[in-house]
Enzyme design. Structure first.
Site, PDB file in Angstrom:
ATOM      1  N   TRP A 184       0.734  -1.310  -0.008  1.00  0.00           N
ATOM      2  CA  TRP A 184       0.058  -0.004   0.060  1.00  0.00           C
ATOM      3  C   TRP A 184       0.868   1.289   0.077  1.00  0.00           C
ATOM      4  CZ3 TRP A 184      -4.445  -0.803  -2.261  1.00  0.00           C
ATOM      5  CH2 TRP A 184      -4.954  -2.073  -1.926  1.00  0.00           C
ATOM      6  N   ASP A 203      -1.957   6.906   5.988  1.00  0.00           N
ATOM      7  CA  ASP A 203      -3.161   5.920   5.500  1.00  0.00           C
ATOM      8  C   ASP A 203      -3.477   5.112   6.517  1.00  0.00           C
ATOM      9  OD1 ASP A 203      -4.768   3.915   4.240  1.00  0.00           O
ATOM     10  OD2 ASP A 203      -3.448   3.702   2.574  1.00  0.00           O
ATOM     11  N   LYS A 220     -13.293  -1.181   6.245  1.00  0.00           N
ATOM     12  CA  LYS A 220     -12.873  -1.920   7.036  1.00  0.00           C
ATOM     13  C   LYS A 220     -13.226  -1.871   8.490  1.00  0.00           C
ATOM     14  CE  LYS A 220      -8.963  -1.657   3.901  1.00  0.00           C
ATOM     15  NZ  LYS A 220      -9.222  -2.807   3.196  1.00  0.00           N
TER      16      LYS A 220
HETATM   17  N1  PMP Z   1      -4.575   1.448   1.739  1.00  0.00           N
HETATM   18  C1  PMP Z   1      -4.878   0.554   2.433  1.00  0.00           C
HETATM   19  C2  PMP Z   1      -3.800   0.548   3.592  1.00  0.00           C
HETATM   20  C3  PMP Z   1      -5.695  -0.448   2.057  1.00  0.00           C
HETATM   21  O1  PMP Z   1      -5.981  -1.399   3.017  1.00  0.00           O
HETATM   22  C4  PMP Z   1      -6.437  -0.304   0.867  1.00  0.00           C
HETATM   23  C5  PMP Z   1      -7.530  -1.389   0.509  1.00  0.00           C
HETATM   24  N2  PMP Z   1      -7.481  -2.534   0.878  1.00  0.00           N
HETATM   25  C6  PMP Z   1      -6.512   1.026   0.113  1.00  0.00           C
HETATM   26  C7  PMP Z   1      -5.373   1.720   0.520  1.00  0.00           C
HETATM   27  C8  PMP Z   1      -7.201   0.943  -1.074  1.00  0.00           C
HETATM   28  O2  PMP Z   1      -8.260   1.307  -0.756  1.00  0.00           O
HETATM   29  P1  PMP Z   1      -9.523   1.564  -2.074  1.00  0.00           P
HETATM   30  O3  PMP Z   1      -9.706   0.128  -2.433  1.00  0.00           O
HETATM   31  O4  PMP Z   1     -10.618   1.942  -0.787  1.00  0.00           O
HETATM   32  O5  PMP Z   1      -9.124   2.636  -2.867  1.00  0.00           O
END
Ligand code: PMP
Length: 379
Positions: A102, A182, A206
Site C-alpha cells: 500500500w 493512510d 474495514k
Molecule cells: N490503503 C490501504 C492500507 C488499504 O488496505 C487499501 C484497500 N485494502 C487501500 C489503500 C485501497 O483502498 P480502496 O480500494 O478503497 O481505494
C-alpha cells in the site's frame, strides 16, 4: 440463519447489531415511509445523519477543534492522488516511508504530482524472506529538508505490519512537517493522538462502514492550497466549505458509518468497562484477539509467521503454512465450517486473518480451534 465469521480484509465484517438495525429500518426509516438511501442528502431528514456521524467520529477519536472531518469518495487509492494535489502546497518534494504494497501504491501515485523521496524502506531485495517484515525505525529516516509532508501507511493490510508508535516529525525534520497517514485498515482500533498528524485518511470498508466512503481528518491550516488542476470535488477547501456535500455524498455508507460509531460509543458499557473510553475499550479487545492468534501461531511449527513481533498488525494477521500445498485446502476447509475470507492477498499468497473491530473474540477462538484441528489432521 447462521452468520459466518468473516475474516475478509475489506469490504469486511460489520457488527451484527448494526446490520440488524439497518435491516429493521431498511424500508421505513424513522417513520418516513422511505429508505434512508432514497431520501435527499439536502433534506432536513438526512442532515442529522451526516452531522451526527461527523460529530461522533470527532468524539471517538478526540479530534481537536482545528481539524476538519471530511467524508469523500473514490477510495483510499483516489486519496493517494488527492493528498499530493492538496498537500504539495508549491513545494518540490514529498517524503514517503515504504513499508509494503500500500505504501508503494501511494508512492507511485504521488510521483505523478511531484518528486517523491522514499526516506526509509523495509523492502529487502537481498533477503526476500525479510522483505517488508518490519516498520523502519525513525532513526533510519533520511528526511528531505523542506519536504511538503511525510507519508506513512499506518497499517499495511496485505503485509500485516503496523506502526505501534507515532513518528515524531519535529525530531526528524526540526520543523513541524505535516505527518500524513493512510489509516484505512486500523482507524478506530486504538486511541490515536490526532494532533500528531497533519492529515489522516482512508477507505471506510474495514473499520468504519461499507465501501464507497472515505474519511479525511485534516488540520485546518493545510486546507486551501490545492493545485489549480485539482478537481473541485477533491479539493479539501471545497469539500470542507460544503460540509462534505459539494456533490451527492454516499448517503447510505455515511448512515452505516453512523451506526458503527454509535456501536463503538456503546462498547465500554457493553463489555462492563464504563471506565474506559471507546478507543481504549477497542484497543483492549483488539490486543486480546491478536495476542490469542499470534500465540497460537508461535506455538506451532506447522504455521509460519514472518513479521517481527513488535511490528505485527493487530488487524491483519498474516501467516503461511510450512507446506504451501496445504494453503488452499486450509482456506477451503475453513470456509466449509463458516470461517470465510482467509485467503492471503494474491500478491503474497498464504493466509490472512483480518480481525477488525467487528470480529468477535469467539471468531478468533473458532479460527484457532480450526487451525489446531487442521494441523492435527494434516501435520
Ligand atoms: N490503503 C490501504 C492500507 C488499504 O488496505 C487499501 C484497500 N485494502 C487501500 C489503500 C485501497 O483502498 P480502496 O480500494 O478503497 O481505494
Amino acid at each position: 440463519m447462521t452468520r459466518a465469521f468473516n475474516f475478509s480484509p475489506g469490504p469486511a465484517t460489520i457488527p451484527e447489531a448494526v446490520l440488524r438495525q439497518a435491516a429493521d429500518e431498511l424500508l421505513d426509516w424513522r417513520g418516513t415511509g422511505m429508505s434512508v438511501m432514497e431520501i435527499s442528502h439536502r433534506g432536513a431528514d438526512y442532515a442529522p445523519v451526516i452531522e451526527e456521524a461527523q460529530a461522533d467520529l470527532r468524539t471517538l477519536l478526540g479530534v481537536p477543534s482545528n481539524y476538519k472531518v471530511l467524508f469523500m469518495q473514490g477510495g483510499a487509492l483516489a486519496e493517494n492522488a488527492i493528498v499530493p494535489l492538496n498537500m504539495m502546497r508549491g513545494k518540490a518534494v514529498a517524503d514517503y516511508v515504504d513499508t509494503g504494497i500500500w505504501s508503494v501504491k501511494s508512492i507511485t501515485e504521488a510521483r505523478r504530482y511531484g518528486a517523491v523521496n522514499v526516506i526509509a524502506s523495509s523492502k529487502d531485495d537481498q533477503h526476500p524472506e525479510l522483505n517488508y517484515t518490519r516498520v523502519p525505525k525513525q532513526a533510519e529516516w533520511q528526511p528531505t529538508r523542506d519536504a511538503a509532508y511525510v507519508h506513512i501507511c499506518g497499517n499495511e493490510t496485505i503485509g500485516g505490519i503496523e506502526y505501534q508508535w507515532v513518528p515524531d516529525v519535529v525530531a526528524a525534520y526540526g520543523t513541524d512537517t505535516p505527518l500524513v497517514t493512510d489509516m484505512s485498515s486500523h482507524i478506530l482500533s486504538r486511541p490515536v493522538d490526532v494532533s500528531k498528524f497533519g492529515l489522516i485518511y482512508g477507505g471506510a470498508q474495514k473499520n468504519v462502514s461499507m465501501a464507497g466512503l472515505t474519511f479525511v481528518i485534516v488540520r485546518e491550516d493545510l486546507i486551501g492550497h490545492a493545485h489549480p488542476l485539482c478537481p473541485s470535488a477533491f479539493d479539501y477547501r471545497v469539500v470542507a466549505d460544503n460540509d462534505s456535500m459539494f456533490n451527492t455524498p454516499p448517503t447510505y455508507a455515511i448512515y452505516l458509518a453512523g451506526l458503527v460509531f454509535k456501536w463503538l460509543l456503546a462498547r465500554p458499557a457493553a463489555i462492563g468497562r464504563p471506565d474506559l473510553t471507546p478507543m481504549a475499550a477497542m484497543e483492549l479487545l483488539n490486543v486480546e484477539k491478536a495476542a490469542l492468534l499470534y500465540a497460537a501461531l508461535d506455538a506451532s511449527q506447522f504455521y509460519v509467521t514472518r513479521n517481527v513481533p513488535e511490528d505485527r498488525s493487530r488487524m491483519n494477521v498474516t501467516f503461511t503454512l510450512r507446506d504451501d500445498a496445504l494453503t488452499m485446502p486450509f482456506v477451503q476447509a475453513a470456509a466449509a465450517v463458516g470461517l470465510k475470507g482467509l485467503k492471503g492477498h494474491r500478491a503474497v499468497g498464504g493466509i490472512r486473518a483480518s480481525i477488525y473491530n467487528a470480529m468477535p473474540r469467539a471468531g478468533v477462538e473458532a479460527l484457532i480451534a480450526f487451525m489446531r484441528e487442521f494441523e492435527r489432521t494434516h501435520g
